[in-house]
Motif scaffolding. Sequence first.
Motif, PDB file in Angstrom:
ATOM      1  N   GLU A 269       0.805  14.544   2.450  1.00  0.00           N
ATOM      2  CA  GLU A 269       0.082  15.355   1.534  1.00  0.00           C
ATOM      3  C   GLU A 269      -1.408  15.553   1.726  1.00  0.00           C
ATOM      4  OE1 GLU A 269       0.832  14.568  -2.791  1.00  0.00           O
ATOM      5  OE2 GLU A 269       1.326  12.403  -2.065  1.00  0.00           O
TER       6      GLU A 269
ATOM      7  N   HIS B 178      -1.013   4.336   4.303  1.00  0.00           N
ATOM      8  CA  HIS B 178      -0.835   2.950   3.854  1.00  0.00           C
ATOM      9  C   HIS B 178       0.422   2.249   3.839  1.00  0.00           C
ATOM     10  CE1 HIS B 178       0.427   4.557  -0.022  1.00  0.00           C
ATOM     11  NE2 HIS B 178      -0.337   5.306   0.080  1.00  0.00           N
TER      12      HIS B 178
ATOM     13  N   SER C 160       3.269   4.439   2.433  1.00  0.00           N
ATOM     14  CA  SER C 160       3.666   5.471   3.067  1.00  0.00           C
ATOM     15  C   SER C 160       4.476   5.412   4.130  1.00  0.00           C
ATOM     16  CB  SER C 160       2.309   6.430   3.506  1.00  0.00           C
ATOM     17  OG  SER C 160       1.449   6.853   2.346  1.00  0.00           O
TER      18      SER C 160
ATOM     19  N   ASP D 180      -3.245   9.156   4.606  1.00  0.00           N
ATOM     20  CA  ASP D 180      -3.114   7.883   3.543  1.00  0.00           C
ATOM     21  C   ASP D 180      -2.089   7.527   3.979  1.00  0.00           C
ATOM     22  OD1 ASP D 180      -3.461   7.171   0.814  1.00  0.00           O
ATOM     23  OD2 ASP D 180      -1.901   8.227  -0.008  1.00  0.00           O
TER      24      ASP D 180
ATOM     25  N   ASP E 180       5.256  11.086   3.258  1.00  0.00           N
ATOM     26  CA  ASP E 180       4.039  11.515   2.461  1.00  0.00           C
ATOM     27  C   ASP E 180       2.822  11.919   2.801  1.00  0.00           C
ATOM     28  OD1 ASP E 180       5.280  10.974   0.161  1.00  0.00           O
ATOM     29  OD2 ASP E 180       4.303   9.244  -0.570  1.00  0.00           O
TER      30      ASP E 180
HETATM   31 MG    MG Z   1       1.067   9.223  -1.211  1.00  0.00          MG
END
Ligand code: MG
Length: 400
Positions: free
Chosen positions: A252, A235, A238, A233, A250
């Motif tokens: 996750e 982006h 993050s 993720d 982040d």
């Molecule tokens: Mg996130």
Amino acid sequence: MSYQALDEQTLVEYIRRTPESAKWFPSEQSLETSDLADGNMNLVFRVRAVAAPDGPSVIVKQALPYARSVGESFGVPLDRIRIEAGALQIEATYCPDWVPKIYLYDPDMHALVMEDLHQHLVMRRGMMKQIKYPHCATHLGTFLARSLFYTSDLYLSSETKKKMACEFANPALCKVTEDLVFTHPFMQHPENRYSRSLEAYVLEFQADEELLAGVLQLREKFMSQSQALIHGDLHTGSIMVNQAETKVIDPEFACYGPMGFDIGSLAGNFALSYISQAYHASSQASCHAYQAWIVSTLQQIWEVFEQTFCSLWDEEAVLWKNDTYKKAYVVSLLQDTAGFAGVEMIRRVLGLAHVADLDSIADEQVRAPLERAALTVAARLIRTRRKLQTPEDVIGCMFD
Ligand code: MG
Ligand code: SR1
């Protein structure tokens, strides 16, 4: 302690009960908390001493059994904090300068206590203010090369890699990505949301057989290619930055997946920032100057990535030493990057989870033409990705 969602009151009690608490705050200090939750998924708090607002502080991040921004109807397993803790630990091994420090992983409370990056800003917010970050290209290119190379078959033994792929299976969050990135935006779906004036264009888009075939190829690649431990993720929300440092946060959504998904997510968010500068920049001159910075930074990220990745390959890969194969591998990563950038851009315009670059533009008459421009660029990236051979080809396709 059995799981309960923390709030600003219970958090102080929680911190004081953790055996490590005295390392962070002397026992006589009273503590204060603030709610920093900003992303879609989790609770995030800052804890610091009342008497020493500039003294030490920590961040507590806790998973909820659902996505915070949507609510209980969007269930997501608490186990994602284990994935995040594990990914941060691996990244800390290979990329220690570019991830936050973890002080504690609490599997019962599904929480992490970690370094407070209070001297950094979320990169998306900085880009919306035209802030230039002189070192982020080197940092991000190196982070990508090292995190991806060292978790791939190019470096790991076959057995270790397969064990890691099991440890980071992350099926529920991968399904979120499969749905929100690769599926819902390309059909009529109740979770989609987009500017009303785009309707006719969106229907045309969703009926475009050739475009949809490209998206399905990318979806299948995301689901089946266990190339490396990807962030999942990556982006610009993050990434935390300042003039000296860059921290990737982040992970996750980390899982074994195609390397180009991370590079493409980042590139797609750079392209969205580029397009939205027409609104955010205060003059045409500052818009053009910042757009030029975005383009050259993205180009540098790729150059640093490619150079670092190829050097690691030459120095550390054992079974894969073949220049022809290496060159073809890198071109294939570039083409994946272009395609995944395209789907990331489309899902941020049509899907459930948008980006502030565009969503903060309240006037639809200003926002919709920019969103339409993003969709046009994204479709071109997906359609032509296999013809792109050089970073200049990708840049030319992405920024016209
Ligand atoms: Mg996130
Ligand atoms: C419920 S919103 C889910 C999205 O938020 C995360 O940040 C990921 O981007 C995911 O797709």
